[in-house]
Design a protein around this motif. Structure first.
Motif, PDB file in Angstrom:
ATOM      1  N   GLU A  42       0.846  -1.189   0.000  1.00 38.80           N
ATOM      2  CA  GLU A  42       0.000   0.000   0.000  1.00 38.80           C
ATOM      3  C   GLU A  42       0.884   1.242   0.000  1.00 38.80           C
ATOM      4  N   ALA A  45      -0.199   4.470   2.233  1.00 38.23           N
ATOM      5  CA  ALA A  45      -0.059   4.161   3.661  1.00 38.23           C
ATOM      6  C   ALA A  45       1.417   4.070   4.050  1.00 38.23           C
ATOM      7  N   PHE A  46       2.209   3.464   3.166  1.00 36.28           N
ATOM      8  CA  PHE A  46       3.648   3.354   3.439  1.00 36.28           C
ATOM      9  C   PHE A  46       4.282   4.741   3.549  1.00 36.28           C
ATOM     10  N   VAL A  48       2.896   7.637   4.285  1.00 39.63           N
ATOM     11  CA  VAL A  48       2.443   8.348   5.481  1.00 39.63           C
ATOM     12  C   VAL A  48       3.204   7.854   6.711  1.00 39.63           C
ATOM     13  N   ASP A  49       3.280   6.526   6.860  1.00 40.17           N
ATOM     14  CA  ASP A  49       3.945   5.957   8.038  1.00 40.17           C
ATOM     15  C   ASP A  49       5.448   6.223   8.019  1.00 40.17           C
ATOM     16  N   ALA A  50       6.065   6.041   6.837  1.00 39.56           N
ATOM     17  CA  ALA A  50       7.510   6.188   6.758  1.00 39.56           C
ATOM     18  C   ALA A  50       7.946   7.632   6.960  1.00 39.56           C
ATOM     19  N   ALA A  52       6.352   9.821   8.647  1.00 38.23           N
ATOM     20  CA  ALA A  52       6.047  10.233  10.015  1.00 38.23           C
ATOM     21  C   ALA A  52       7.175   9.874  10.982  1.00 38.23           C
ATOM     22  N   ASP A  53       8.056   8.986  10.565  1.00 41.26           N
ATOM     23  CA  ASP A  53       9.202   8.611  11.393  1.00 41.26           C
ATOM     24  C   ASP A  53      10.183   9.781  11.424  1.00 41.26           C
ATOM     25  N   ASN A  56      13.548   9.191   9.486  1.00 44.77           N
ATOM     26  CA  ASN A  56      13.408   9.255   8.030  1.00 44.77           C
ATOM     27  C   ASN A  56      13.212  10.689   7.554  1.00 44.77           C
ATOM     28  N   ASP A 278      12.924   1.012   5.303  1.00 45.26           N
ATOM     29  CA  ASP A 278      12.042   2.069   4.813  1.00 45.26           C
ATOM     30  C   ASP A 278      12.827   3.259   4.285  1.00 45.26           C
TER      31      ASP A 278
END
Length: 375
Positions: A42, A45-46, A48-50, A52-53, A56, A278
Motif C-alpha cells: 500500500e 499508507a507506506f 504516510v507511516d515512513a 512520520a518517522d 526518516n 524504509d
C-alpha cells in the motif's frame, strides 16, 4: 587566498552529498528484475507511516537541504569555472559520436532481448511467439548496430513498442525505448555506419552504384526534414529519460514498497549498513524522482545526467542479479546528455553564466552547444 579558503568547505559539501547519494542509490535497481515479491504494498499508507518517522524525515530533509546548499554554492562560487568550461568543450567535441553512442546503447539491448527470449523488458514474455519477436528484435538490433537503415529500424522499433504496450503494460517500466528510438530517428546513422558508406558511394559521380541506387532517392525527402529536427534531440532525450526515471521512482519504489523492500532484504542492505529498509526505499524513490524531474525540465542537465550514471553504476555493482542489458539504454541516454547538454526548452538556458561557457578553443561542434548552464 579566497579561493583556497573556499576549497575545503566545498570539498566537505561534495563528500556529504556523495554519502547521501550512496545511501539511496544501491536500492535503485529495476526491482521487478531482481525480486520475486508479488505484493506491491500500500503505497500511500507506506509513505504516510515512513515519513512520520522522525529519523526518516530528518535524513530526507537533510539531503534536500544539502542539495539546495550545493546548488547555491555552485552558483555563487566560481573557483571551478575554467574546469566546467573545459569539460563542456570536450563534450561538444564528441558531438559527431552521438549517433554511434545511441546505436550501441539501443542496438545491443535489442539483440540481447532477442537471443534471451524476452520482449524489450526482462519481465515481458514474447507476445507473438513462434520466434517472431526474437527475430524481429535481432534484425532491428543488428540494423541499428551496423547503421544500416537506422532511421527505418528505429521507427519500426518505436511502432512495435507502442503497439505492444497495451498488450504488455509492464513495458511502461522501460519508457527509455521511446526517447531512444526517437533520438535515433532524428540523428540517423552518423559514422561509422553502413548508411554512411552507401551514401558516399552513391554520391560519387561515375560509380556504378550511383546509377542504380534504389534507396537514396526514395528516402532523401524524409531525411532532409528529419535533419532539420535534429536540434531537438537533446530535448527528446531529456524529457523522455527524465519522465521515465521519475516514473520508476514513484511507481516502482514509493508506491510499490513491498517490492522495493524485497530488494533490500534480498541483498541484506540494511544488515550491511545502519540504514533501515524504509529509508532505503524512500531514498531510492525520492532520489530517482528528483533526478528525473531535474533532467526532464533541464535543470543542471549534465550534473543530473552524471547523478543518473552514478545510480546506474552503483546498481550494477550493488545488485549483482540486475541484468546489465536492461540498463544499457539508460546509460546511453545519460551519456548522450553529457555530450549535448540540455537543448531547447530547458531551464538551463535561463541560468546561463558566460564564465562557464565552453572555451573558444573547442571543436567545430561548438556552434551547437545546448544548455550553457547545465553543469
Amino acid at each position: 587566498m579566497t579561493r583556497t579558503r573556499l576549497v575545503r568547505p566545498a570539498s566537505v559539501l561534495a563528500a556529504a552529498l556523495a554519502g547521501v547519494a550512496l545511501a539511496s542509490g544501491v536500492a535503485s535497481a529495476h526491482v521487478r528484475y531482481v525480486t520475486s515479491t508479488a505484493e506491491v504494498g500500500e503505497g500511500i499508507a507506506f509513505l504516510v507511516d515512513a515519513l512520520a518517522d522522525p529519523v526518516n524525515a530528518t535524513v530526507l530533509a537533510g539531503g534536500g537541504l544539502a542539495l539546495a546548499a550545493a546548488v547555491v554554492t555552485y552558483r555563487r562560487v566560481h573557483i571551478f569555472d575554467r574546469d566546467v568550461a573545459t569539460f563542456r568543450s570536450v563534450m561538444i567535441e564528441y558531438r559527431d559520436l552521438l549517433p554511434w553512442l545511441l546505436r550501441l546503447g539501443f542496438g545491443l539491448p535489442l539483440v540481447g532481448a532477442g537471443f534471451a527470449g524476452y520482449f524489450l523488458n526482462p519481465v515481458v514474455d514474447p507476445l507473438i511467439g513462434g520466434g517472431v519477436d526474437r527475430l524481429l528484435q535481432i534484425l532491428l538490433g543488428f540494423m541499428i548496430i551496423f547503421g544500416f537503415g537506422t532511421r527505418v529500424a528505429a521507427g519500426a522499433g518505436l511502432v512495435a513498442y507502442l503497439i505492444a504496450l497495451p498488450a504488455a503494460p509492464l513495458l511502461v517500466y522501460s519508457l527509455e525505448w521511446i526517447p531512444g528510438f526517437l533520438a535515433l530517428a532524428l540523428v540517423g546513422s552518423g559514422r561509422p555506419s553502413a548508411d554512411h558508406v552507401f551514401e558516399r558511394v552513391a554520391s560519387t559521380p561515375g560509380t556504378f552504384y550511383s546509377e542504380i541506387d534504389p534507396i537514396r532517392r526514395a528516402v532523401e525527402w524524409g531525411t532532409d526534414r528529419l535533419d532539420r529536427l535534429e536540434r531537438y534531440v537533446p530535448t527528446v532525450i531529456r524529457v523522455g529519460m527524465g519522465v521515465g526515471f521519475a516514473f520508476l521512482g514513484l511507481f516502482e519504489k514509493l508506491l510499490a514498497p513491498e517490492m522495493a523492500r524485497g530488494v533490500v532484504e534480498q541483498y541484506g542492505l540494511s544488515t550491511a549498513t545502519p540504514i533501515p529498509p524504509d529509508l532505503w526505499v524512500l531514498g531510492a524513490g525520492f532520489g530517482e524522482i528528483a533526478i528525473g524531474v531535474a533532467i526532464a525540465v533541464g535543470f543542471f542537465t549534465r550534473a543530473s545526467a552524471m547523478a543518473a550514471l552514478f545510480v546506474f553504476t552503483l546498481t550494477l555493482f550493488g545488485i549483482p542479479d540486475d541484468p546489465v542489458l536492461a540498463h544499457i539504454g539508460l546509460f546511453s541516454l545519460a551519456s548522450a546528455l553529457l555530450i549535448t547538454g540540455a537543448g531547447p526548452y530547458a531551464l538551463d538556458n535561463r541560468l546561463a553564466d558566460p564564465r562557464r561557457a565552453p572555451d573558444d578553443a573547442g571543436s567545430e561542434g561548438a556552434a551547437k552547444p545546448a544548455g550553457p548552464a547545465d553543469d
